[in-house]
Design a protein around this motif. Sequence first.
Motif, PDB file in Angstrom:
ATOM      1  N   GLY A  32       0.796  -1.220   0.000  1.00 39.78           N
ATOM      2  CA  GLY A  32       0.000   0.000   0.000  1.00 39.78           C
ATOM      3  C   GLY A  32       0.829   1.271   0.000  1.00 39.78           C
ATOM      4  N   SER A  33       2.151   1.138   0.097  1.00 38.39           N
ATOM      5  CA  SER A  33       3.007   2.329   0.139  1.00 38.39           C
ATOM      6  C   SER A  33       3.408   2.757  -1.274  1.00 38.39           C
ATOM      7  CB  SER A  33       4.269   2.043   0.951  1.00 38.39           C
ATOM      8  OG  SER A  33       5.068   1.079   0.269  1.00 38.39           O
ATOM      9  N   ILE A  34       3.908   3.966  -1.370  1.00 36.55           N
ATOM     10  CA  ILE A  34       4.435   4.456  -2.646  1.00 36.55           C
ATOM     11  C   ILE A  34       5.602   3.582  -3.100  1.00 36.55           C
ATOM     12  CG2 ILE A  34       5.733   6.379  -3.667  1.00 36.55           C
ATOM     13  CD1 ILE A  34       3.986   8.262  -2.045  1.00 36.55           C
ATOM     14  N   GLN A  35       6.426   3.160  -2.121  1.00 36.16           N
ATOM     15  CA  GLN A  35       7.580   2.319  -2.473  1.00 36.16           C
ATOM     16  C   GLN A  35       7.121   0.998  -3.098  1.00 36.16           C
ATOM     17  OE1 GLN A  35       7.161   3.985   0.335  1.00 36.16           O
ATOM     18  NE2 GLN A  35       9.102   4.765   1.162  1.00 36.16           N
ATOM     19  N   ALA A  36       6.058   0.421  -2.545  1.00 35.69           N
ATOM     20  CA  ALA A  36       5.557  -0.841  -3.099  1.00 35.69           C
ATOM     21  C   ALA A  36       5.117  -0.608  -4.549  1.00 35.69           C
ATOM     22  CB  ALA A  36       4.402  -1.379  -2.261  1.00 35.69           C
ATOM     23  N   GLN A  37       4.450   0.505  -4.791  1.00 36.68           N
ATOM     24  CA  GLN A  37       4.005   0.817  -6.153  1.00 36.68           C
ATOM     25  C   GLN A  37       5.207   1.016  -7.089  1.00 36.68           C
ATOM     26  OE1 GLN A  37       1.264   0.436  -7.601  1.00 36.68           O
ATOM     27  NE2 GLN A  37       1.813   1.389  -9.553  1.00 36.68           N
ATOM     28  N   LYS A  38       6.221   1.713  -6.567  1.00 35.13           N
ATOM     29  CA  LYS A  38       7.431   1.913  -7.381  1.00 35.13           C
ATOM     30  C   LYS A  38       8.094   0.581  -7.711  1.00 35.13           C
ATOM     31  CE  LYS A  38       9.068   6.535  -6.159  1.00 35.13           C
ATOM     32  NZ  LYS A  38      10.063   7.283  -5.363  1.00 35.13           N
ATOM     33  N   TYR A  47      -5.465   1.763   7.324  1.00 36.69           N
ATOM     34  CA  TYR A  47      -6.343   2.459   6.372  1.00 36.69           C
ATOM     35  C   TYR A  47      -7.188   1.440   5.628  1.00 36.69           C
ATOM     36  CZ  TYR A  47      -3.613   6.661   7.278  1.00 36.69           C
ATOM     37  OH  TYR A  47      -3.022   7.740   7.883  1.00 36.69           O
ATOM     38  N   LYS A  48      -8.021   1.955   4.755  1.00 34.60           N
ATOM     39  CA  LYS A  48      -8.804   1.053   3.897  1.00 34.60           C
ATOM     40  C   LYS A  48      -7.880   0.340   2.913  1.00 34.60           C
ATOM     41  CE  LYS A  48     -13.359   3.172   3.727  1.00 34.60           C
ATOM     42  NZ  LYS A  48     -14.119   4.214   3.015  1.00 34.60           N
ATOM     43  N   ASP A  49      -8.294  -0.836   2.467  1.00 34.37           N
ATOM     44  CA  ASP A  49      -7.513  -1.569   1.460  1.00 34.37           C
ATOM     45  C   ASP A  49      -7.302  -0.711   0.216  1.00 34.37           C
ATOM     46  OD1 ASP A  49      -7.630  -3.605   3.233  1.00 34.37           O
ATOM     47  OD2 ASP A  49      -8.832  -4.959   1.989  1.00 34.37           O
ATOM     48  N   VAL A  78      -4.929  -4.784  -1.292  1.00 35.35           N
ATOM     49  CA  VAL A  78      -4.048  -5.100  -0.157  1.00 35.35           C
ATOM     50  C   VAL A  78      -4.343  -4.185   1.031  1.00 35.35           C
ATOM     51  CG1 VAL A  78      -2.171  -5.955  -1.635  1.00 35.35           C
ATOM     52  CG2 VAL A  78      -2.205  -3.544  -0.954  1.00 35.35           C
ATOM     53  N   PRO A  79      -4.046  -4.666   2.230  1.00 32.05           N
ATOM     54  CA  PRO A  79      -4.209  -3.812   3.408  1.00 32.05           C
ATOM     55  C   PRO A  79      -3.165  -2.698   3.387  1.00 32.05           C
ATOM     56  CG  PRO A  79      -3.241  -5.934   4.025  1.00 32.05           C
ATOM     57  CD  PRO A  79      -3.549  -6.009   2.558  1.00 32.05           C
TER      58      PRO A  79
END
Lengths: 465, 465
Positions: free
Chosen positions: B56-62, B253-255, B86-87
């Motif tokens: 859920g983080s920006i790093q995960a998206q990157k 937070y929400k998924d 994802v949570p």
Amino acid sequence: MKNNILILILFSVFVINAQTADEKQLKSIYNASLVKGQGYDWLNYLSNQIGGRLSGSIQAQKAVEYTKKELDSLGLDRVWLQPVMVPKWVRGTPEFAYFETSPGETTNIPICALGGSVATPQKGVKANIIEVKGIEDLKALGRKNIEGKIVFYNRPMEPTLISTFHSYSGCVDQRYSGAEEAGKYGAVGVIVRSVNLRLDDFPHTGSMSYGETPVANRVPAAAISTNGAELLSTTLKLNPDIKFYFKQNCKQYKDVESFNVIGEIKGTTYPNEIMIVGGHLDSWDLGDGSHDDGAGVVQSMEVLRLLKETGYKPKRTIRVVLFMNEENGLRGGNKYAEVAKSKKENHVFALESDAGGFTPRGFSFDCSDANFKQVESWKKLFEPYLIHMFVRGGSGADVGPLKNENIVLAGLRPDSQRYFDHHHAENDTFEHVNKRELQLGAATMASLVYLFDTYGVKLPPKIKG
Amino acid sequence: MKNNILILILFSVFVINAQTADEKQLKSIYNASLVKGQGYDWLNYLSNQIGGRLSGSIQAQKAVEYTKKELDSLGLDRVWLQPVMVPKWVRGTPEFAYFETSPGETTNIPICALGGSVATPQKGVKANIIEVKGIEDLKALGRKNIEGKIVFYNRPMEPTLISTFHSYSGCVDQRYSGAEEAGKYGAVGVIVRSVNLRLDDFPHTGSMSYGETPVANRVPAAAISTNGAELLSTTLKLNPDIKFYFKQNCKQYKDVESFNVIGEIKGTTYPNEIMIVGGHLDSWDLGDGSHDDGAGVVQSMEVLRLLKETGYKPKRTIRVVLFMNEENGLRGGNKYAEVAKSKKENHVFALESDAGGFTPRGFSFDCSDANFKQVESWKKLFEPYLIHMFVRGGSGADVGPLKNENIVLAGLRPDSQRYFDHHHAENDTFEHVNKRELQLGAATMASLVYLFDTYGVKLPPKIKG
């Protein structure tokens, strides 16, 4: 037939019981090592309170005193110092090097003198460079291409070999004999790519020899970091005329007295059969010598402590020998063998740990077929501890001089992948030793000692006179 | 008789040739990995340019975008993203903790919230401590001894187990369910000794669950460093009345939507038989997730690259799957299996690397007897690479949901001694991964994939209907 079956059954019962006793003893050794091993604390002291222990240095002397004191506290039957004269080579002020692409345009390169090298003239050496991939290139180049230049040995370690020690063997001649050979063609200096698989900024020292070269004809030799070697090589391709400068003021002094540190537990049944475990107390001076060979020293001390701790009373005499001067002379190993011979001591087994304090994988053996067969029969006992590698080959430099047809020589073989990242360099330091890996190594050594003590060494068939 | 001998000879020749082809292919894979492996550079980017990759983080998206782009560049037959919700749990400002021996006399303790924990009230929680060795102690203590207190779970990892994963299994219930259980007895908070064998100053986070506990009744939970736990325990023995304070403002937070990243090489002969290799792209947030599981991610990508690089054309379809959200939800693993099932895809083999980038020792298998027997017949092929451990047992969390009676599930088993020193902590960082060890792991995985692709998976005997 019935009798045979009965014998077979009795034999099986005996084997099963014996096996179980061995399994129990190994478990007890490994548990003692993992739960209350003392090696890591000893190593902490050697590395962080004493530091690098080059032969002839104050630190080497402190290490002798410290390990003697610690062995004294273990309640062994005897602890003593064995005097030995060792070379004393001193690095002096930190070395300095750069290459110059045009006058005033310089790039510094991490460098360190090789152990035993002569100094450069006080103002340093500055010359053109001739890059080679090994000593064998010198002949083809000849004096006309080498004279007045600095020879740059740049053969890297072979990355495809799984044992990094094999890669090391394939490169180390450049470091050991590079200066002797280049000097014959009129080189004014030698720089060697550090014997390290990784690309990094640490120069790695190590021993070198001038052979029979007269003192006046010796050229200074140094190691540069692998990154430095790559940069230099690339730059040379673009501009073969660049100059290299280096300066070092290392010095060889007269031999000084030092000591092997020895402790022993007297055997209950065969006191005249001597088994030794050892590592070398000296180290290079750049790091603190934690892997090479602080680890081997404390593991060897730990073997005797673990045998006592687990209540095992050896049938044979077991000695720990902390050898002085493996790195630049092997005087301790030679002295120990010389004294053993002169006293007609019967050494039946010698195990060295001098390949780092990493997860143990097995042993290499220099021994008869019969003894190797016996070792292989113990493989199952070691499997629960993931010790799987029983190979024939070298043992350890310090125990080598004991070699004869009756002795089993062995070397602990830890995982080798990280070893040369640290070997002889500034980053051979305590934080790169993992406590459990060190402890597993000590337990593995103690287990092998236990097994050889329990089952004895197979003697070769006597040749009829 | 003659015919039989002839057949035997022909068969032997065939076996020898086949063997040689396998040996050659493995050698070619290991060489390619050791000489020009790409995994270490990928890991460098993931660790040092992106960093910790919590779901859920920006790093995960990157990390999704980066690995997709890198897979795109490998010339695979297909690369795609598989959406998965994802949570999203966020740590917030750094946690803070101390114990107070008397008013104003405080000692700070390294602490971090467990993943999924609720925050403390804004001013923190301050209460007396009750130390336990595990969840099973709570019942005997009862509500009268626990209510209003902070429960301190302090059962250390068992040091005598050779696989540190077994030691981990013996402790992790305190972290995972400690808060749920302590909450039932009226505890106001939970602190857990970090699940780490070494004594150091890093708190180790990790997932936890409140089970069915209503939101209003959830108590905050955190891990303290092993040195902190030792100090606290010792202090408690001297003075059971000390108070512990901690503050954390983590939040669920929400998924949110994220992705599994998938790439495949289509099989030439059995394209409908799918083999996967994978690791998980998400990591905890304290370090950069180099060992857990950046290593597994880049090794899995490397498997496909190595097969291509060595010119191998797989008969079966081979996929790399970079799973999202192993750490705190397993949503990626579950989604992948769900989609595979809905598409009636036939997965025959799945291999995960999620035990660190250390020297590979072998594999564990979750498979039929017939398939395990086949694996054991390949042992000799791996011996030159010091891969010796073929055991039955778990595989990997992400590939687990694919389990059925036809599939072979496997997990790479690297040396485990250092793993928990870094696991889920601030020091799970790039410099603790050794390039060669990482490369050896990738080659070991690619070799197993090659063998299963070449010889196929043994199907269980059909039960007659």
